[in-house]
Design an enzyme around this catalytic site. Sequence first.
Site, PDB file in Angstrom:
ATOM      1  N   CYS A   2       0.829  -1.201   0.000  1.00 14.28           N
ATOM      2  CA  CYS A   2       0.000   0.000   0.000  1.00 14.28           C
ATOM      3  C   CYS A   2       0.867   1.256   0.000  1.00 14.28           C
ATOM      4  O   CYS A   2       1.959   1.265   0.566  1.00 14.28           O
ATOM      5  CB  CYS A   2      -0.869   0.041   1.238  1.00 14.28           C
ATOM      6  SG  CYS A   2      -1.905  -1.393   1.413  1.00 14.28           S
ATOM      7  N   ARG A  27       4.788   0.347  -6.453  1.00 14.96           N
ATOM      8  CA  ARG A  27       4.793  -0.552  -5.304  1.00 14.96           C
ATOM      9  C   ARG A  27       3.912  -1.783  -5.539  1.00 14.96           C
ATOM     10  O   ARG A  27       4.010  -2.756  -4.811  1.00 14.96           O
ATOM     11  CB  ARG A  27       4.290   0.198  -4.062  1.00 14.96           C
ATOM     12  CG  ARG A  27       5.206   1.335  -3.662  1.00 14.96           C
ATOM     13  CD  ARG A  27       4.522   2.286  -2.724  1.00 14.96           C
ATOM     14  NE  ARG A  27       4.483   1.790  -1.383  1.00 14.96           N
ATOM     15  CZ  ARG A  27       5.354   2.104  -0.425  1.00 14.96           C
ATOM     16  NH1 ARG A  27       6.346   2.900  -0.687  1.00 14.96           N
ATOM     17  NH2 ARG A  27       5.240   1.614   0.785  1.00 14.96           N
ATOM     18  N   TRP A  74      -2.749  -2.703  -1.599  1.00 11.09           N
ATOM     19  CA  TRP A  74      -2.309  -4.075  -1.907  1.00 11.09           C
ATOM     20  C   TRP A  74      -2.995  -4.946  -0.869  1.00 11.09           C
ATOM     21  O   TRP A  74      -2.659  -4.879   0.316  1.00 11.09           O
ATOM     22  CB  TRP A  74      -0.789  -4.147  -1.797  1.00 11.09           C
ATOM     23  CG  TRP A  74      -0.190  -5.442  -2.224  1.00 11.09           C
ATOM     24  CD1 TRP A  74       0.073  -5.838  -3.501  1.00 11.09           C
ATOM     25  CD2 TRP A  74       0.253  -6.509  -1.371  1.00 11.09           C
ATOM     26  NE1 TRP A  74       0.648  -7.086  -3.500  1.00 11.09           N
ATOM     27  CE2 TRP A  74       0.768  -7.515  -2.200  1.00 11.09           C
ATOM     28  CE3 TRP A  74       0.265  -6.717  -0.001  1.00 11.09           C
ATOM     29  CZ2 TRP A  74       1.289  -8.702  -1.708  1.00 11.09           C
ATOM     30  CZ3 TRP A  74       0.781  -7.903   0.498  1.00 11.09           C
ATOM     31  CH2 TRP A  74       1.286  -8.880  -0.361  1.00 11.09           C
ATOM     32  N   ASN A  98      -1.185   1.708   5.623  1.00  9.48           N
ATOM     33  CA  ASN A  98      -0.303   0.677   5.068  1.00  9.48           C
ATOM     34  C   ASN A  98       0.172  -0.159   6.243  1.00  9.48           C
ATOM     35  O   ASN A  98       0.726   0.383   7.193  1.00  9.48           O
ATOM     36  CB  ASN A  98       0.895   1.332   4.363  1.00  9.48           C
ATOM     37  CG  ASN A  98       1.928   0.306   3.925  1.00  9.48           C
ATOM     38  OD1 ASN A  98       1.602  -0.870   3.735  1.00  9.48           O
ATOM     39  ND2 ASN A  98       3.170   0.742   3.773  1.00  9.48           N
ATOM     40  N   GLY A  99      -0.050  -1.474   6.177  1.00 12.52           N
ATOM     41  CA  GLY A  99       0.378  -2.333   7.280  1.00 12.52           C
ATOM     42  C   GLY A  99      -0.714  -3.324   7.622  1.00 12.52           C
ATOM     43  O   GLY A  99      -1.648  -3.537   6.839  1.00 12.52           O
ATOM     44  N   GLU A 478      18.231 -17.026  -8.673  1.00 16.75           N
ATOM     45  CA  GLU A 478      17.768 -15.694  -9.078  1.00 16.75           C
ATOM     46  C   GLU A 478      17.065 -15.757 -10.445  1.00 16.75           C
ATOM     47  O   GLU A 478      16.032 -15.121 -10.651  1.00 16.75           O
ATOM     48  CB  GLU A 478      18.979 -14.735  -9.088  1.00 16.75           C
ATOM     49  CG  GLU A 478      18.719 -13.323  -9.574  1.00 16.75           C
ATOM     50  CD  GLU A 478      17.651 -12.557  -8.782  1.00 16.75           C
ATOM     51  OE1 GLU A 478      17.188 -13.033  -7.740  1.00 16.75           O
ATOM     52  OE2 GLU A 478      17.266 -11.473  -9.264  1.00 16.75           O
ATOM     53  N   LYS A 482      13.166 -14.734 -11.192  1.00 18.30           N
ATOM     54  CA  LYS A 482      12.761 -13.729 -12.201  1.00 18.30           C
ATOM     55  C   LYS A 482      11.697 -14.314 -13.120  1.00 18.30           C
ATOM     56  O   LYS A 482      10.723 -13.653 -13.448  1.00 18.30           O
ATOM     57  CB  LYS A 482      13.963 -13.293 -13.054  1.00 18.30           C
ATOM     58  CG  LYS A 482      14.983 -12.409 -12.407  1.00 18.30           C
ATOM     59  CD  LYS A 482      14.525 -11.003 -12.110  1.00 18.30           C
ATOM     60  CE  LYS A 482      14.027 -10.878 -10.712  1.00 18.30           C
ATOM     61  NZ  LYS A 482      14.984 -10.459  -9.713  1.00 18.30           N
ATOM     62  N   GLU A 485       8.300 -14.820 -11.257  1.00 16.05           N
ATOM     63  CA  GLU A 485       7.743 -13.527 -10.853  1.00 16.05           C
ATOM     64  C   GLU A 485       7.107 -12.781 -12.037  1.00 16.05           C
ATOM     65  O   GLU A 485       6.066 -12.151 -11.900  1.00 16.05           O
ATOM     66  CB  GLU A 485       8.919 -12.731 -10.266  1.00 16.05           C
ATOM     67  CG  GLU A 485       8.653 -11.320  -9.882  1.00 16.05           C
ATOM     68  CD  GLU A 485       9.867 -10.689  -9.183  1.00 16.05           C
ATOM     69  OE1 GLU A 485      11.015 -11.039  -9.520  1.00 16.05           O
ATOM     70  OE2 GLU A 485       9.655  -9.843  -8.314  1.00 16.05           O
ATOM     71  N   HIS A 501      18.734 -36.434  -6.275  1.00 18.70           N
ATOM     72  CA  HIS A 501      18.152 -36.748  -4.969  1.00 18.70           C
ATOM     73  C   HIS A 501      16.664 -36.426  -4.923  1.00 18.70           C
ATOM     74  O   HIS A 501      16.107 -36.248  -3.846  1.00 18.70           O
ATOM     75  CB  HIS A 501      18.918 -36.002  -3.870  1.00 18.70           C
ATOM     76  CG  HIS A 501      20.363 -36.381  -3.843  1.00 18.70           C
ATOM     77  ND1 HIS A 501      20.801 -37.616  -3.419  1.00 18.70           N
ATOM     78  CD2 HIS A 501      21.467 -35.714  -4.258  1.00 18.70           C
ATOM     79  CE1 HIS A 501      22.117 -37.690  -3.550  1.00 18.70           C
ATOM     80  NE2 HIS A 501      22.545 -36.543  -4.064  1.00 18.70           N
ATOM     81  N   LYS A 601       6.695  -3.694  -4.895  1.00 20.30           N
ATOM     82  CA  LYS A 601       8.119  -3.360  -4.943  1.00 20.30           C
ATOM     83  C   LYS A 601       8.713  -3.317  -3.549  1.00 20.30           C
ATOM     84  O   LYS A 601       9.822  -3.767  -3.314  1.00 20.30           O
ATOM     85  CB  LYS A 601       8.289  -2.002  -5.641  1.00 20.30           C
ATOM     86  CG  LYS A 601       9.735  -1.553  -5.806  1.00 20.30           C
ATOM     87  CD  LYS A 601      10.473  -2.456  -6.757  1.00 20.30           C
ATOM     88  CE  LYS A 601      11.939  -2.130  -6.872  1.00 20.30           C
ATOM     89  NZ  LYS A 601      12.695  -3.265  -7.467  1.00 20.30           N
TER      90      LYS A 601
HETATM   91  O1  M6R Z   1      13.747  -3.995  -1.210  1.00 19.06           O
HETATM   92  P1  M6R Z   1      14.323  -5.329  -0.903  1.00 19.06           P
HETATM   93  O2  M6R Z   1      15.593  -5.601  -1.636  1.00 19.06           O
HETATM   94  O3  M6R Z   1      14.496  -5.575   0.574  1.00 19.06           O
HETATM   95  O4  M6R Z   1      13.252  -6.375  -1.410  1.00 19.06           O
HETATM   96  C1  M6R Z   1      13.384  -7.746  -1.163  1.00 19.06           C
HETATM   97  C2  M6R Z   1      12.480  -8.566  -2.063  1.00 19.06           C
HETATM   98  O5  M6R Z   1      11.142  -8.251  -1.814  1.00 19.06           O
HETATM   99  C3  M6R Z   1      12.783  -8.333  -3.543  1.00 19.06           C
HETATM  100  O6  M6R Z   1      14.112  -8.578  -3.846  1.00 19.06           O
HETATM  101  C4  M6R Z   1      11.886  -9.244  -4.408  1.00 19.06           C
HETATM  102  O7  M6R Z   1      12.218 -10.578  -4.210  1.00 19.06           O
HETATM  103  C5  M6R Z   1      12.009  -8.834  -5.876  1.00 19.06           C
HETATM  104  N1  M6R Z   1      10.725  -8.501  -6.396  1.00 19.06           N
HETATM  105  C6  M6R Z   1      12.573  -9.900  -6.748  1.00 19.06           C
HETATM  106  O8  M6R Z   1      12.705  -9.463  -8.061  1.00 19.06           O
END
Ligand code: M6R
Length: 606
Positions: A2, A27, A74, A98-99, A478, A482, A485, A501, A601
């Site tokens: 949010c 965000r 959100w 927000n929270g 990673e 990506k 996501e 395994h 974000k």
């Molecule tokens: O702002 P931060 O680096 O602490 O965020 C951590 C994760 O939320 C962030 O890296 C998330 O996994 C990304 N969307 C991945 O692309």
Amino acid sequence: MCGIIGISSNKSVSANIVNSLKKLEYRGYDSAGIATLSDGKINEFKSEGRVDKLEQNFDLKNLKGNIGIGHVRWATHGMPNSVNAHPHSSFNVSVVHNGIIENSTVLKKHLVEQGHNFKSQTDTEVIVHLITENLKTKDFEVAITKTLKQLHGSFALGIVFKDMPDLIVGARRGSPLAVGYGPNENYLGSDSYALKSMTNKVTYLDDGEFCIVKKDQVLFFNEEGKKINKKILELSSNEASYDKGDFKHFMAKEIEEQPNTIKTGIKEYIDKTNSEINIFNFPWKVSEINSITLIGCGTAYHSCLMAKYWFDELTQLDVNIDIASEFRYRKNRFKENSLYIFVSQSGETADTYAALDLCNKNKMKTCAVVNVIESSIARDSKFVLPIHCGPEIGVASTKAFLGQILILYILALKLSSLRKEITKENYQEKIKDLQDLPKLIEKSLLIDNDIQAISSTFNEAKGSMFLGRGFSYPIALEGALKLKELSYVHAEGYPAGEMKHGPLALIEDGMPVVVLAPRDSYYLKTISNMQEVIARGAKVLLITNKIKDEVVSENIWETIEVENTNNDLLPFLLTIPLQKLAYYSALKKGYDIDKPRNLAKSVTVE
Ligand code: M6R
């Protein structure tokens, strides 16, 4: 997550609230809303979907009111729809939040018994009725202090009152909140980015504090309701870097910016003339540190894992890594000679912040590797190593990942040198190699045609795997993150040697598998693991580095070669094709690349 905005001005505020909400879109959110005060009324407008839809649904241009609050939501409690969207209002109070209010069910029960009617399924609406109730018997500031004390959980709040048309209350516990100062108006915002087009002068609220924002005055209070003074900070970075330029998406721009990210990091931390690393103001003696724990979430956690490989290679330090949401609730043994490093792009991730807070409370040595230097994690860490990559707007982290691993690599090298665990020649050789990295990344970026063709196979697959060993394993994780996501394709990152395994059972005819096998000390082992998946029908995309020797394997579906460098630095180059693979897969599917579904974000709730 949010996003909140509030403006108290001597002119109409709705246009600026809507503009600021658009800034907060990065965000990630599912509904939006605005409330202003005019003619003794609360004017509340909310819509499911984007801010554009809110503008289409209501005539906000003609919305009156010199004071107002806005929100992008959100969903946490209750479906994303216009009823659950914020602001939430009673006859006299309107709130954006927000929270998460953890005791909302208990509070709601009492409030219903007292005759309050609830319209939404949200936890936030409890705050509205609680304030309304407390205002019946208490003075204004006492009612606010009492309400905040009754709330358990985390919040950043913006509150307006029908009967006090000249002020907004802001409050913070856990979730970040900033106050901004402008000419004849003042602001509240979830982050300084939302306020950027209006001011570069801000004050950050600390946990437990609240504030009263009027057009010509801002007052701050501690959790006991006592007035306090706070510093005004002047922000530096410029508005232009928030622009997509000629790129279709922020993510595409941010991927291409990576040579620059690395160049800037090197400029900040490397003294070229003396082949030395400029980390001088380290607040502890190296002899005081014998172990390191690196903590982060998501991509930042992958940076921690990457760093562990480098620290293990370059130093004798005992290095542990942890996912912040696990660390914060585990029984930790805090040791005096440990250094705790918190890695975060935003510097506001709730779990990472909570882990830092825990370490601070236990009087540990804390260091932040962050991008946003005005963030809570940066402000509350004892030492900060900024990654200097500029604003990252795309929800998928790209340039921040390379920025984080660069700084962590530089720190590993520096500690290795200070601990006399690397020869001077080797140290200087590695610093020299680092300086070639921006060019190598630039060249490795020129793979769009190949990747575009390959990406369709990943789109159409039921699932995919990303395999790597040693330095390439964190990059495999990673790459998988990506892809899932952005293209919503199931993708698993796995250590290549671990396949037999269990996960080997997943491999079936035509399943796309990315194998990261640079010519490092793990190469031949990884190639054997690759053969095992090929033998079971996998379509392998091999990513390796350019050297003269041919790849000693058959039946590989596609090969991509990145540039060559020393083994330590290969992970930087291997990351590039994986970012592009995820980008083009999502592009082909027509998905919202900068704001993938369900994600945010800056993850400011647990
Ligand atoms: O702002 P931060 O680096 O602490 O965020 C951590 C994760 O939320 C962030 O890296 C998330 O996994 C990304 N969307 C991945 O692309």
